[in-house]
Enzyme design. Structure first.
Site, PDB file in Angstrom:
ATOM      1  CD  GLU A   1     -31.281  -9.136  19.587  1.00  0.00           C
ATOM      2  OE1 GLU A   1     -30.223  -9.263  20.232  1.00  0.00           O
ATOM      3  OE2 GLU A   1     -31.855 -10.085  19.046  1.00  0.00           O
TER       4      GLU A   1
ATOM      5  CB  ALA B   1     -26.695 -11.930  19.859  1.00  0.00           C
TER       6      ALA B   1
ATOM      7  NE  ARG C   1     -30.762 -14.739  22.311  1.00  0.00           N
ATOM      8  CZ  ARG C   1     -30.026 -14.057  23.198  1.00  0.00           C
ATOM      9  NH1 ARG C   1     -30.599 -13.224  24.039  1.00  0.00           N
ATOM     10  NH2 ARG C   1     -28.735 -14.201  23.236  1.00  0.00           N
TER      11      ARG C   1
HETATM   12  N1  MTE Z   1     -31.574  -0.813  14.485  1.00  0.00           N
HETATM   13  C1  MTE Z   1     -31.745  -0.399  13.211  1.00  0.00           C
HETATM   14  N2  MTE Z   1     -31.893   0.901  12.967  1.00  0.00           N
HETATM   15  N3  MTE Z   1     -31.785  -1.286  12.172  1.00  0.00           N
HETATM   16  C2  MTE Z   1     -31.655  -2.638  12.377  1.00  0.00           C
HETATM   17  O1  MTE Z   1     -31.689  -3.419  11.430  1.00  0.00           O
HETATM   18  N4  MTE Z   1     -31.352  -4.436  14.037  1.00  0.00           N
HETATM   19  C3  MTE Z   1     -31.540  -4.848  15.427  1.00  0.00           C
HETATM   20  C4  MTE Z   1     -30.853  -3.860  16.371  1.00  0.00           C
HETATM   21  N5  MTE Z   1     -31.209  -2.510  16.023  1.00  0.00           N
HETATM   22  C5  MTE Z   1     -31.480  -3.098  13.723  1.00  0.00           C
HETATM   23  C6  MTE Z   1     -31.417  -2.125  14.757  1.00  0.00           C
HETATM   24  C7  MTE Z   1     -31.045  -6.172  15.730  1.00  0.00           C
HETATM   25  S1  MTE Z   1     -32.012  -7.484  15.342  1.00  0.00           S
HETATM   26  C8  MTE Z   1     -29.847  -6.383  16.353  1.00  0.00           C
HETATM   27  S2  MTE Z   1     -29.346  -7.932  16.796  1.00  0.00           S
HETATM   28  C9  MTE Z   1     -28.931  -5.286  16.651  1.00  0.00           C
HETATM   29  O2  MTE Z   1     -29.452  -4.026  16.237  1.00  0.00           O
HETATM   30  C10 MTE Z   1     -27.613  -5.559  15.944  1.00  0.00           C
HETATM   31  O3  MTE Z   1     -26.695  -4.549  16.104  1.00  0.00           O
HETATM   32  P1  MTE Z   1     -25.767  -4.388  17.390  1.00  0.00           P
HETATM   33  O4  MTE Z   1     -25.269  -5.746  17.753  1.00  0.00           O
HETATM   34  O5  MTE Z   1     -24.709  -3.492  16.930  1.00  0.00           O
HETATM   35  O6  MTE Z   1     -26.646  -3.808  18.448  1.00  0.00           O
HETATM   36 MO1  MOS Z   2     -30.674  -9.600  15.678  1.00  0.00          MO
HETATM   37  S1  MOS Z   2     -32.378 -10.743  15.617  1.00  0.00           S
HETATM   38  O1  MOS Z   2     -29.828 -10.819  16.638  1.00  0.00           O
HETATM   39  O2  MOS Z   2     -30.076  -9.822  14.114  1.00  0.00           O
END
Ligand code: MTE
Ligand code: MOS
Length: 766
Positions: free
Chosen positions: A707, A519, A319
């Site tokens: 992300e 992701a 990535r």
């Molecule tokens: N937001 C909160 N509050 N806590 C988290 O741990 N993780 C992030 C993001 N936002 C996270 C967060 C990461 S690394 C990812 S990959 C995505 O949320 C995962 O969730 P989603 O695929 O539902 O967006």
């Molecule tokens: Mo998020 S780094 O893809 O858990």
């Protein structure tokens, strides 16, 4: 428009709703894994025996003295493992190692009636070590040729010819830091066994299916004998994508051996010393521009600091390679990637998953080269944007490239960029001891797992006889609001008020074979699966609706359907179409779409100390048609601030000396590891969602958000660079366009106040 993206005119999706657990979060009533553990009778507590060396052989391990400690019930060692002694998927992560690979590595675990008994027991376990030479920094690893895993090359065009034909060529290198996840909830697992020895594990895990698989192989069981549930996480941020498995396996092994529930819950210090972090990288690069500042060629080598085992280092590196272009068209590209093997924690996924590291390299290059080219950084960036019809170096067309320009122009306008730029230049000219900086940076981030197979999801939707609905899906909730969105999707698909829908915790016996919630694709994948299940049920209800008339209330339709013996539940499934990826060749179209965003940031820097504050930030971010605008804005704000933390405050320090603590993480707590908090929030933070941004390929026209906003924080780093530069020049800059060349400013990452101070000293000397 695709059927998947079509949105009914009145819809629960798009409504501004608080997080489904917001009230529980703020009142402290929300239960996390360890809260469940502490409500479990006959519980045993686990404590690790941590090795005090970065690299050593275990020559003797004697658990006997631990049993003299009152309350110690069992010591777990490698001899106890009935299956495979490995906590990973690559078979390079012994759960109970005989070779210590990092300072703090657990060589055994002690179970006690209380955590205190387990702790004293762990201290009583006798272990002899034969210390071995260690590699701590990525530079040491490069010097010693210590690498692991694949070494991919991303290539397009002819870099040699591109550089030879470029009017301006620059080269440099850049060593930048990783980041501690610092989720509020540390790693936690609770394992229980039933009468037949089957294991039920509650784990704070982003990837319940993989936790299940690893526990099964450690215990020598089949997957159907192991069930994993994740109630919710107090943050994961990628740190719970692979790292929970070993802790869950320790709990499960303890439960199998003692027949009692076993709890593993790391203290903050244990979590920081034992679990993986964002990869720091070393980058060396050579770049060519034409006379107008257009990128011609980029040659780079990215070396990530993988730590002691591979974990997710290879996909993280992929990535990074796929995001070194960020928003910019570069005709000739050759980037080599490799993963250093060092004696540190095994670095892992962290919000952005290598994307931020790849993008930091090109943003740093542009920030460093702009003054030498005599072009304003904002202008240099804008000139190099992708245009519709161009493709990334790995061959994927950049669809909706015009959104970069739209978001950019919107930020320039709403932030009064030009007027503030002029005002800042005037103020800087008058004030020798305090300088302001203003910068604007773009984000383009690919959505989908690079590895095509992971882009699938399942859901289970039950309609009960009374018309109420229970949904289950394969994604986990870590605070990001996935469950809120899934409730909104189900309510929309079924045409019900959201109160009629409830969501049950993620479990591997409800929805099997799930991908990590990662992701940023959780809502895309699981949302489409939930929608699919709801639509199957609706299709089966069609004859009943015809019989009862279109105006018949939902509850009547459901009751009649039950009496007519119509199945009222369904399993939904979704897989993302149209993806291709050749990991070895680093070519394909791995992403369903790109998420775009732009941020402008203003900072003030104090010339005596390097201390700074972020005065104002303006963001325009593309979430398609938002599924849940409050949640999305929260994700943008949170992601941005987490990015600012990575780039400007959070400073992981390992002892790299030859002293007795070589390899020890020196920043093991919030006292020494500085996190952004309320006091570091920009004084003025304005977030807007890009309008008219329907994404045709995703559920209800939305886009992933988790992300991409983290990388909006580059604007703060670049604003700091501009402020630093202002300490070195006596005349105000000329605004946009080509002026004379100026000295370039190199900034460490993280750009802590100390790093900024030294950069100011260099700028003053230049
Ligand atoms: N937001 C909160 N509050 N806590 C988290 O741990 N993780 C992030 C993001 N936002 C996270 C967060 C990461 S690394 C990812 S990959 C995505 O949320 C995962 O969730 P989603 O695929 O539902 O967006
Ligand atoms: Mo998020 S780094 O893809 O858990």
């Amino acid at each position: 428009m695709s059927r998947l993206s079509e949105r009914p005119t009145t819809a629960e999706v798009g409504a501004a709703r608080p997080h489904e657990s917001a009230a529980l979060h703020v009142t402290g009533r929300a239960l996390y894994t360890d809260d469940v553990a502490l409500r479990t009778p006959h519980l045993l507590h686990a404590h690790p025996v941590n090795a005090p060396h970065a690299h050593a052989r275990v020559t003797r391990l004697d658990p006997k003295p631990a049993y003299d400690v009152p309350g110690v019930v069992r010591v777990l060692t490698g001899d106890d493992v009935p299956g495979v002694n490995d906590a990973g998927t690559k078979h390079d992560e012994p759960l109970f190692p005989t070779e210590v690979m990092f300072h703090g590595h657990a060589v055994a675990w002690v179970l006690g009636e209380s955590l205190e008994a387990a702790r004293i027991g762990a201290a009583a376990v006798e272990v002899d070590y034969e210390p071995l030479p260690s590699i701590i920094t990525v530079v040491e690893a490069i010097e010693q040729g210590s690498f692991q895993g694949a070494q991919p090359r991303l290539e397009r065009g002819d870099v040699g010819a591109g550089l030879a034909g470029a009017a301006h060529v620059f080269e440099g290198d850049f060593d930048f830091a990783g980041q501690e996840h610092f989720y509020l909830e540390t790693h936690a697992s609770l394992a229980t066994v039933d009468d037949d020895g089957q294991v039920f594990i509650q784990s704070s895990t982003q990837h319940p299916t993989e936790t299940q698989e690893i526990v099964a192989h450690v215990l020598g069981l089949s997957s159907h004998q192991v069930t994993v549930q994740c109630v919710r996480m107090g943050g994961g941020f990628g740190g719970k994508e692979m790292q929970p498995h070993g802790f869950a396996a320790v709990a499960a092994l303890g439960a199998r051996l003692t027949g009692r529930p076993v709890r593993v819950r790391l203290t903050r210090q244990q979590d920081m010393t034992m679990s993986g972090k964002r990869h720091g990288f070393h980058a060396s690069w050579k770049v060519g521009f034409d006379d107008d500042g257009r990128l011609q060629a980029l040659e780079a080598t990215l070396t990530s600091d993988g730590g002691w085992s591979l974990d997710l280092s290879e996909p993280v590196l992929s990535r990074a390679l796929c995001h070194i272009d960020n928003a910019y068209w570069i005709p000739h590209v050759r980037v080599d990637g490799r993963v250093a093997k060092t004696h540190k924690t095994s670095q892992t996924a962290f919000r952005g998953f290598g994307g931020p590291q790849g993008m930091l390299v090109i943003e740093d290059i542009l920030g460093r080269c702009a003054p030498s080219l005599g072009i304003e950084p904002a202008e240099l960036r804008r000139r190099n944007f992708y245009e519709e019809g161009q493709a990334t170096p790995y061959g994927q067309p950049v669809r909706h490239a015009e959104r970069l320009g739209l978001a950019w122009d919107q930020v320039l306008t709403t932030s009064d960029f030009a007027e503030r730029r002029a005002a800042i230049d005037r103020a800087n000219a008058e004030n020798p001891h305090s300088k302001r900086g203003l910068a604007i940076t773009p984000v383009k981030f690919g959505i989908s797992f690079n590895f095509t197979s992971f882009n699938q999801a399942g859901a289970l939707v039950h309609v009960y006889k009374d018309g109420s609905v229970l949904i289950n899906h394969g994604g986990t909730e870590m605070g990001q609001g996935l469950h809120t969105k899934m409730l909104q999707v189900a309510a929309t698909a079924l045409g019900l008020p959201i109160e009629r829908v409830r969501l049950a915790p993620t479990r591997t016996d409800k929805v099997p074979n799930t991908s990590a919630t990662a992701a940023s694709s959780g809502a895309d994948l699981n949302g489409a699966a939930v929608k699919d299940a709801c639509e199957q049920i609706l299709a089966r209800l069609e004859p009943v609706r015809e019989k009862l008339g279109a105006a018949a209330p939902w509850d009547d339709v459901v009751r009649t359907a039950y009496l007519d013996r119509i199945q009222l539940w369904a399993a939904g499934f979704y897989k993302t179409e149209g993806l291709t990826w050749d990991a070895a060749a680093v070519q394909g179209s791995p992403f369903k779409y790109f998420a775009y965003g732009v941020a402008a940031a203003e900072v003030t820097v104090d010339g005596f100390t390097g201390a700074y504050r972020v005065d104002r930030v303006d963001i325009v971010h593309d979430v398609g048609d938002s599924l849940s605008p409050l949640v999305d804005i929260g994700q943008i704000e949170g992601g941005f601030v987490q990015g600012v933390g990575w780039l400007t405050l959070e400073d992981l320090r390992w002892d790299a000396s030859d002293g007795p603590h070589r390899g020890r993480l020196a920043t093991q707590a919030a006292s020494t590891y500085k996190l952004p908090s309320l006091s570091e929030m920009p004084t003025d933070l304005r977030v807007a969602l890009l309008e008219r941004a329907t994404e045709d390929g995703a559920v209800y026209g939305s886009k992933a958000v988790g992300e991409p906003p983290l990388m909006l924080a580059f604007a703060v780093r670049e604003a700091l660079r501009e402020a630093v530069a202002a300490f070195g020049v006596s005349t105000p800059s000329t605004g946009s366009g080509t002026g004379g060349t100026k000295p370039s400013v190199e900034l460490d990452s993280p750009a802590t106040p100390e790093a900024v101070y030294w950069a100011i000293e260099r700028a003053r000397g230049a």
